[in-house]
Design an enzyme around this catalytic site. Structure first.
Site, PDB file in Angstrom:
ATOM      1  CB  CYS A  33       2.579  -0.197  -2.999  1.00 49.58           C
ATOM      2  SG  CYS A  33       1.562  -1.305  -1.890  1.00 49.58           S
ATOM      3  CB  CYS A 105       4.773   3.319  -2.519  1.00 49.56           C
ATOM      4  SG  CYS A 105       5.592   1.957  -2.235  1.00 49.56           S
ATOM      5  CB  CYS A 112      11.175  -2.036  -8.572  1.00 45.91           C
ATOM      6  SG  CYS A 112      10.152  -3.022  -9.869  1.00 45.91           S
TER       7      CYS A 112
END
Length: 167
Positions: A33, A105, A112
């Site tokens: 997250c 999230c 990412c």
């Protein structure tokens, strides 16, 4: 003398060592997250509680200074202690391989990083950020409890349907 096949050899080793076949397999999991202070920490703790053969890590794209105290309280209510955990940066994991990388999230899903190690499956299961809750202490705790319960329900179902059979 009977022919020794690879299968019979492995079965013999498993029997001799006392290890069941299921105990020899682990799944490496990373939960991401943004701050690594609430949702990913709670998810990591729940996954670890589902099966000891899960090797679970969590990290953030922009890690916070500490785990959110409301997340600590919410998890303590269900008997899981995350008080001594420390938020970590995802950068320390990009060279490693994982069977599963979960983003919890939307920001972490969008940001990412590319992993240099092998990633078996990347999955996004998002939750609203409970740290944005406002109001009284009781109102904020209610939001963290709801997030905790949603994480537990969704990841328990995901584990049962998609991960347990791989162990």
């Amino acid at each position: 003398m009977p022919k020794v096949t690879r299968r019979s050899f492995v079965q013999g080793v498993v029997a001799a060592t006392g290890l069941g076949a299921a105990e020899t397999r682990k799944l490496r999991v990373l939960v991401l997250c943004t701050g690594n202070s609430a949702r990913s920490q709670m998810t990591q703790a729940f996954l670890e509680s589902f099966d000891r053969r899960l090797e679970v890590y969590s990290a953030g794209t922009k890690p916070a200074a500490r785990v959110n105290p409301y997340a600590v309280r919410a998890m303590k209510e269900v008997g899981i202690d995350i008080a001594n955990r420390i938020p970590k940066a995802v950068d320390q994991y990009v060279e490693q391989s994982f069977d599963f990388v979960f983003t919890v999230c939307d920001d972490a899903d969008r940001n990412c990083p590319r992993f240099k190690g092998k990633v078996g499956k990347r999955v996004h299961i998002g939750f609203p950020d409970p740290a944005k809750a406002t109001g009284t202490d009781d109102q904020i705790m209610a939001v963290f409890r709801q997030t905790r319960n949603n994480i537990q329900a969704k990841f328990s179902a995901y584990f049962q349907e998609n991960m347990k059979g791989q162990l």
